[in-house]
Motif scaffolding. Structure first.
Motif, mmCIF file in Angstrom:
data_model
loop_
_atom_site.group_PDB
_atom_site.id
_atom_site.type_symbol
_atom_site.label_atom_id
_atom_site.label_comp_id
_atom_site.label_asym_id
_atom_site.label_seq_id
_atom_site.Cartn_x
_atom_site.Cartn_y
_atom_site.Cartn_z
ATOM 1 N N GLY A 84 52.502 21.219 83.414
ATOM 2 C CA GLY A 84 51.256 21.964 83.236
ATOM 3 C C GLY A 84 51.059 22.784 84.491
ATOM 4 O O GLY A 84 51.300 22.285 85.590
ATOM 5 N N HIS A 128 42.507 17.627 83.631
ATOM 6 C CA HIS A 128 42.452 16.602 82.573
ATOM 7 C C HIS A 128 43.540 15.574 82.847
ATOM 8 O O HIS A 128 44.379 15.773 83.720
ATOM 9 C CB HIS A 128 42.569 17.219 81.174
ATOM 10 C CG HIS A 128 43.851 17.924 80.887
ATOM 11 N ND1 HIS A 128 44.140 19.175 81.371
ATOM 12 C CD2 HIS A 128 44.945 17.547 80.180
ATOM 13 C CE1 HIS A 128 45.346 19.538 80.971
ATOM 14 N NE2 HIS A 128 45.860 18.567 80.254
ATOM 15 N N ASP A 132 51.430 15.650 82.660
ATOM 16 C CA ASP A 132 51.999 16.897 83.177
ATOM 17 C C ASP A 132 51.020 17.606 84.127
ATOM 18 O O ASP A 132 51.363 18.610 84.748
ATOM 19 C CB ASP A 132 52.434 17.832 82.031
ATOM 20 C CG ASP A 132 51.338 18.111 81.031
ATOM 21 O OD1 ASP A 132 50.460 17.248 80.851
ATOM 22 O OD2 ASP A 132 51.336 19.189 80.418
ATOM 23 N N HIS A 133 49.797 17.050 84.239
ATOM 24 C CA HIS A 133 48.785 17.602 85.159
ATOM 25 C C HIS A 133 48.416 16.621 86.278
ATOM 26 O O HIS A 133 47.925 17.040 87.330
ATOM 27 C CB HIS A 133 47.519 17.994 84.383
ATOM 28 C CG HIS A 133 47.757 19.120 83.411
ATOM 29 N ND1 HIS A 133 47.395 20.414 83.671
ATOM 30 C CD2 HIS A 133 48.368 19.133 82.196
ATOM 31 C CE1 HIS A 133 47.763 21.185 82.654
ATOM 32 N NE2 HIS A 133 48.352 20.431 81.750
ATOM 33 N N ASP A 231 43.705 23.193 79.080
ATOM 34 C CA ASP A 231 44.434 23.149 77.802
ATOM 35 C C ASP A 231 43.588 23.216 76.530
ATOM 36 O O ASP A 231 44.112 22.974 75.451
ATOM 37 C CB ASP A 231 45.290 21.867 77.738
ATOM 38 C CG ASP A 231 46.459 21.885 78.720
ATOM 39 O OD1 ASP A 231 46.523 22.799 79.568
ATOM 40 O OD2 ASP A 231 47.299 20.980 78.641
ATOM 41 N N HIS A 273 49.284 26.074 79.881
ATOM 42 C CA HIS A 273 50.588 26.417 79.283
ATOM 43 C C HIS A 273 50.468 27.784 78.617
ATOM 44 O O HIS A 273 49.368 28.228 78.346
ATOM 45 C CB HIS A 273 50.967 25.371 78.226
ATOM 46 C CG HIS A 273 50.813 23.981 78.734
ATOM 47 N ND1 HIS A 273 51.801 23.338 79.429
ATOM 48 C CD2 HIS A 273 49.756 23.130 78.706
ATOM 49 C CE1 HIS A 273 51.367 22.140 79.792
ATOM 50 N NE2 HIS A 273 50.124 21.983 79.374
HETATM 51 ZN ZN LIG Z 1 48.729 20.566 79.801
#
Ligand SMILES: [Zn+2]
Length: 358
Positions: A84, A128, A132-133, A231, A273
């Motif tokens: 992300g 969040h 991936d973040h 996202d 993304h």
């Molecule tokens: Zn994400």
């Protein structure tokens, strides 16, 4: 009666300008590497080769505000660009980061930051909970970062869900849990919970309504005229509201409406993304959400099952203009809408107890 003066008009005009309106530095933003467009296919049993994934500066929003993202075509979760997006504001006051990329590439994310600054890592905000973040949170906390997030995100992280195979949940990595928390409040919607004045920039952490998750934060850089919108909006694959973590499709509509108020026409919006966008670009996505919700509501009111609704292929009109429109992405989106339009469970400690569809 007071006498009219031009000075009075000038003051009134100044007062009418919202605090968010700024102009970008000349020559910025610069996009260096765009995410890929696909289509991508991965063989059955494919495992992400983390050792091949690079973390790169993919765009520069101002002379000291850079965006990081990963390689294309290697990560099946995000084939257009792994991870992300993360951001780094840097200068004499230290580094402020937005999100941390995946745990497996933590050292590469730090190396990417060290390619442009030697300043200490000081502040980290999580938009969040997804890995991936937040995956490298613990790594960056050990570098010195104080981690900020919504309280719901902290709760989501502390209560790791049980594994699908019934095994007990792994213990949370306490080093990576946010320590400075705040909450979303409808009455003060759109107002920052935290503001940092660092490195010549003013940075606002703005808590969002339950949308992508129940712990979302957007991050506004006033001088650069940039908002990291995480996202709740995406333009690679169909929308994803993580309802188990408190997300909501209706909340995503509210989030888009709030961005229309917070951004001006030239504000660069940075999704987690997909491609960088302006607020105008969110409107077609909003219309699609409204259209699909209305159609699913009608079908559900007619007593149609989830299987019937999935078979109706309601995303068909949007497939041509939606990159990454995999069957899995469509089915996930329609299932979310189906679950939301009737008997939608409330958020409790950042989570919803969603029905299972086995
Ligand atoms: Zn994400």
């Amino acid at each position: 009666m007071r006498k009219f003066t031009w000075a009075m008009l000038g003051l009134a005009a100044l007062a009418a300008v919202p605090a968010t309106v700024t102009t970008q530095e000349a020559g910025f933003p610069v996009e260096i590497i765009k995410p890929g467009k696909g289509p991508y296919t991965f063989p059955t049993g494919y495992q992400t080769p983390w050792e091949k994934i690079q973390i790169m500066v993919t765009s520069k929003m101002s002379p000291n505000l850079f965006v990081l993202h990963g390689s294309e075509a290697l990560d099946p979760a995000h084939p257009d660009a792994s991870g992300g997006r993360a951001m780094a504001l840097f200068g004499p006051d230290g580094v402020l980061m937005v999100d941390t990329e995946n745990r497996q590439v933590a050292d590469k994310t730090l190396a990417a930051i060290r390619s442009f600054t030697t300043a200490p890592i000081k502040i980290l905000v999580n938009t969040h909970v997804h890995s991936d973040h937040t995956g490298a949170n613990g790594f960056f906390a050990k570098q010195g970062a104080v981690i900020y997030s919504q309280e719901n995100l902290r709760n989501e992280m502390l209560r790791v869900p049980a594994r699908a195979n019934g095994q007990a949940a792994p213990a949370p990595d306490m080093a990576g849990i946010p320590v400075a928390t705040y909450s979303y409040n409808k009455a003060t919607e759109g107002q920052p919970a935290v503001t940092f004045n660092m490195n010549g920039e003013t940075v606002d952490f703005i808590p969002m309504m339950p949308s992508h998750t129940a712990g979302d934060t957007i991050v506004r850089f006033r001088k650069a005229n940039v908002i990291y919108i995480e996202d709740f909006y995406r333009n690679f694959g169909y929308p994803f509201a993580d309802q188990s973590n408190g997300g909501s499709i209706k909340g995503m509509l509210e989030a888009i409406d709030l961005i229309q108020k917070l951004a001006n026409p030239t504000t660069t919006l940075i999704p987690g993304h997909g491609t960088l966008v302006k607020k105008q670009d969110l409107l077609a996505y909003r219309s699609m959400l409204v259209d699909v919700m209305a159609k699913v509501t009608t079908m559900r009111n007619q007593g149609k099952s989830l299987k019937d609704v999935l078979a109706a292929n309601l995303t068909a009109p949007y497939d041509k203009t939606t990159l990454g429109d995999t069957q899995q992405s469509k089915d996930r989106f329609i299932t979310e809408v189906y679950d939301e339009v009737k008997d939608f469970p409330p958020v409790v400690d950042g989570k919803r107890t969603m029905p299972r569809h086995d």
